[in-house]
Design a protein around this motif. Structure first.
Motif, PDB file in Angstrom:
ATOM      1  N   LYS A  10       0.500  -1.407  -0.142  1.00  0.00           N
ATOM      2  CA  LYS A  10      -0.093  -0.037  -0.063  1.00  0.00           C
ATOM      3  C   LYS A  10       0.802   1.353   0.118  1.00  0.00           C
ATOM      4  O   LYS A  10       2.167   1.329   0.492  1.00  0.00           O
ATOM      5  N   SER A  11       0.177   2.350  -0.673  1.00  0.00           N
ATOM      6  CA  SER A  11       1.272   3.406  -1.054  1.00  0.00           C
ATOM      7  C   SER A  11       0.616   3.967   0.821  1.00  0.00           C
ATOM      8  O   SER A  11      -0.301   3.625   1.337  1.00  0.00           O
ATOM      9  N   ALA A  12       1.158   5.287   0.810  1.00  0.00           N
ATOM     10  CA  ALA A  12       0.695   5.965   2.157  1.00  0.00           C
ATOM     11  C   ALA A  12      -0.424   6.698   2.133  1.00  0.00           C
ATOM     12  O   ALA A  12      -1.051   6.389   3.560  1.00  0.00           O
TER      13      ALA A  12
ATOM     14  N   LEU B 271       7.580 -10.387   3.829  1.00  0.00           N
ATOM     15  CA  LEU B 271       6.806  -9.553   3.897  1.00  0.00           C
ATOM     16  C   LEU B 271       8.026  -8.282   3.516  1.00  0.00           C
ATOM     17  O   LEU B 271       9.180  -8.689   3.514  1.00  0.00           O
ATOM     18  N   VAL B 272       7.062  -7.335   3.270  1.00  0.00           N
ATOM     19  CA  VAL B 272       8.217  -5.964   2.589  1.00  0.00           C
ATOM     20  C   VAL B 272       6.966  -4.546   3.250  1.00  0.00           C
ATOM     21  O   VAL B 272       6.281  -5.013   3.436  1.00  0.00           O
ATOM     22  N   PRO B 273       7.998  -3.773   3.346  1.00  0.00           N
ATOM     23  CA  PRO B 273       7.049  -2.267   3.700  1.00  0.00           C
ATOM     24  C   PRO B 273       5.739  -2.096   3.274  1.00  0.00           C
ATOM     25  O   PRO B 273       6.132  -2.043   2.022  1.00  0.00           O
ATOM     26  N   GLY B 274       5.088  -1.763   3.765  1.00  0.00           N
ATOM     27  CA  GLY B 274       3.523  -1.590   3.120  1.00  0.00           C
ATOM     28  C   GLY B 274       2.848  -2.391   2.876  1.00  0.00           C
ATOM     29  O   GLY B 274       1.479  -1.878   2.928  1.00  0.00           O
ATOM     30  N   MET B 275       2.907  -3.295   2.746  1.00  0.00           N
ATOM     31  CA  MET B 275       2.122  -5.011   3.598  1.00  0.00           C
ATOM     32  C   MET B 275       0.865  -5.071   4.617  1.00  0.00           C
ATOM     33  O   MET B 275       1.842  -4.324   5.535  1.00  0.00           O
ATOM     34  N   THR B 276      -0.111  -4.934   4.902  1.00  0.00           N
ATOM     35  CA  THR B 276      -1.485  -5.084   5.752  1.00  0.00           C
ATOM     36  C   THR B 276      -1.851  -6.300   5.841  1.00  0.00           C
ATOM     37  O   THR B 276      -2.075  -6.658   4.942  1.00  0.00           O
ATOM     38  N   PHE B 277      -1.820  -6.252   6.838  1.00  0.00           N
ATOM     39  CA  PHE B 277      -2.254  -7.550   7.397  1.00  0.00           C
ATOM     40  C   PHE B 277      -3.274  -7.940   8.931  1.00  0.00           C
ATOM     41  O   PHE B 277      -3.254  -6.630   9.417  1.00  0.00           O
TER      42      PHE B 277
ATOM     43  N   LEU C 166      -8.178  -2.816  -0.004  1.00  0.00           N
ATOM     44  CA  LEU C 166      -9.467  -2.585  -1.302  1.00  0.00           C
ATOM     45  C   LEU C 166     -10.491  -3.936  -0.516  1.00  0.00           C
ATOM     46  O   LEU C 166     -11.772  -3.980  -0.914  1.00  0.00           O
ATOM     47  N   ASP C 167     -10.315  -5.351  -0.809  1.00  0.00           N
ATOM     48  CA  ASP C 167     -11.030  -6.298   0.140  1.00  0.00           C
ATOM     49  C   ASP C 167     -10.365  -6.762   1.409  1.00  0.00           C
ATOM     50  O   ASP C 167      -9.569  -6.456   2.464  1.00  0.00           O
TER      51      ASP C 167
ATOM     52  N   VAL D 177      -5.452  -3.844  12.595  1.00  0.00           N
ATOM     53  CA  VAL D 177      -4.826  -3.982  11.839  1.00  0.00           C
ATOM     54  C   VAL D 177      -3.551  -3.029  11.467  1.00  0.00           C
ATOM     55  O   VAL D 177      -2.890  -2.334  12.226  1.00  0.00           O
ATOM     56  N   MET D 178      -2.541  -3.825  11.267  1.00  0.00           N
ATOM     57  CA  MET D 178      -1.177  -4.528  11.246  1.00  0.00           C
ATOM     58  C   MET D 178      -0.364  -4.198   9.787  1.00  0.00           C
ATOM     59  O   MET D 178      -1.136  -4.074   8.668  1.00  0.00           O
ATOM     60  N   VAL D 179       0.325  -2.791   9.433  1.00  0.00           N
ATOM     61  CA  VAL D 179       1.216  -2.823   8.261  1.00  0.00           C
ATOM     62  C   VAL D 179       2.873  -2.726   8.590  1.00  0.00           C
ATOM     63  O   VAL D 179       3.011  -2.568   9.362  1.00  0.00           O
ATOM     64  N   ILE D 180       3.417  -3.558   7.677  1.00  0.00           N
ATOM     65  CA  ILE D 180       4.803  -4.054   7.812  1.00  0.00           C
ATOM     66  C   ILE D 180       5.491  -3.064   7.421  1.00  0.00           C
ATOM     67  O   ILE D 180       5.372  -1.964   6.419  1.00  0.00           O
TER      68      ILE D 180
END
Length: 352
Positions: A123-125, A302-308, A286-287, A327-330
């Motif tokens: 994900k972007s900022a 895992l790379v920065p910007g991935m959300t889980f 988006l989903d 919800v967290m972001v790498i």
């Protein structure tokens, strides 16, 4: 891949800005390695489609008595793609893929996941900020709902309060609500429940802000918790902490599930999926559920910007269940960061 084929669904919206429901009439986006994207569209829908389209793209139309897959094959041939590899996005109906394969026998087809998942998964900022807003809205609604609980309420009563809370914010959202023994089933039951003293109250789901999702679970108590319920909550929260710390750039996705499951198993609620009955988490954007996933054995780096989602649980059949979900972001460095305002503090004050 020489081109991507994207049918209606979330990825079509992601790449073009067009929201289009899947139907028996083929609408397909073709994204070649080089050159302008092109779209195959039912002729009578062209104006409506162009109204939403946010990118430069050639549009080819087909009439009701024509074959859209033969048109697609012809369009690809016009672009010099009579042979080569086409990546097919996962939401594409099998019938479209099957007819396209017959119409273009010189082409090979494979999953487009290596491209589409890689794009949507990071994900972007701006995307992160929309998700953060959705998470904040969800927590604000939950806070008001937990403060409004009364004995005798049904699950649908509480769900209606959640929906009304979102509506006051100009948002749409819903919630799964579980009381007492029903909370031992992670996705609930169809049996009606009424709220009684001593019940756990589990509320799960979220809303969307500009299309981007939240997914938050809070488990509270109506009355006073037993020691078993309190201990289960503490174990689940410790598992969340372990998962947040394990979710770091460069590690494999499955190791995050391992970290959380290890805490729950070490506390006596194991082995494996006996009491923590599902994976740790899912991608979200988006989903509500999207790639990649935090599940045992998964090997996504895992790379920065991935959300889980980070949602461990303890479920004791016939008694109760406890789940906390944030919800967290790498992050670029260190442990993952929360997009929800904070982890749950206690059973008595699930939103602080």
């Amino acid at each position: 891949m020489d081109a991507l084929f994207v049918a209606p669904g979330t990825s079509l919206y992601y790449f073009t800005g067009v929201r289009w429901w899947p139907s028996e009439r083929l609408l397909g986006l073709l994204i070649p390695q080089k050159g302008e994207p092109l779209v195959v569209c039912p002729a009578f829908e062209e104006a409506r489609f162009r109204e939403q389209l946010r990118i430069p793209a050639e549009v080819r139309v087909w009439q009701e008595d024509e074959s859209p897959t033969k048109l697609t094959a012809s369009v690809l041939a016009d672009r010099g793609l009579r042979t080569g590899l086409i990546g097919v996005e996962e939401a594409t109906m099998f019938t479209f893929y099957d007819h396209l394969r017959q119409a273009a026998p010189g082409l090979e087809f494979s999953s487009a996941d290596p491209v589409t998942v890689a794009c949507r998964g990071v994900k972007s900022a701006h995307e992160l900020e929309l998700m953060r807003l959705a998470c904040e809205a969800t927590c604000d609604v939950y806070r008001a709902v937990f403060a409004s609980l009364k004995e005798g309420m049904s699950q649908s009563d509480v769900s209606a309060l959640v929906e009304a809370g979102y509506a006051k914010m100009g948002l749409r959202g819903d919630a799964m609500v579980l009381f007492g023994v029903a909370a031992a089933l992670p996705h609930g039951t169809t049996k009606p429940q009424t709220l009684r003293d001593g019940d756990v109250v589990l509320i799960d789901d979220g809303c969307k802000v500009e299309g981007y999702c939240s997914d938050v679970t809070r488990t509270g108590i109506f009355g006073r918790p037993t020691e078993k319920i309190r201990r289960s909550f503490e174990i689940v929260r410790n598992a969340q902490d372990a998962a947040l710390d394990a979710a770091r750039k460069g590690r494999l996705s499955g190791t995050v599930d391992d970290a959380a499951r290890g805490v729950i198993t070490a506390a006596g609620y194991g082995p494996d999926y006996k009491f923590f009955t599902h994976r740790l988490g899912h991608g979200i954007g988006l989903d509500g559920h999207e790639h990649p996933y935090l599940v045992r054995g998964s090997k996504t780096t895992l790379v920065p910007g991935m959300t889980f989602s980070n949602e461990p649980g303890v479920y004791i059949p016939g008694e109760f269940g406890v789940r906390c979900e944030d919800v967290m972001v790498i992050a670029e460095d260190g442990a993952a960061q929360l997009l929800t305002p904070e982890f749950q503090v206690s059973l008595e004050k699930p939103l602080g």
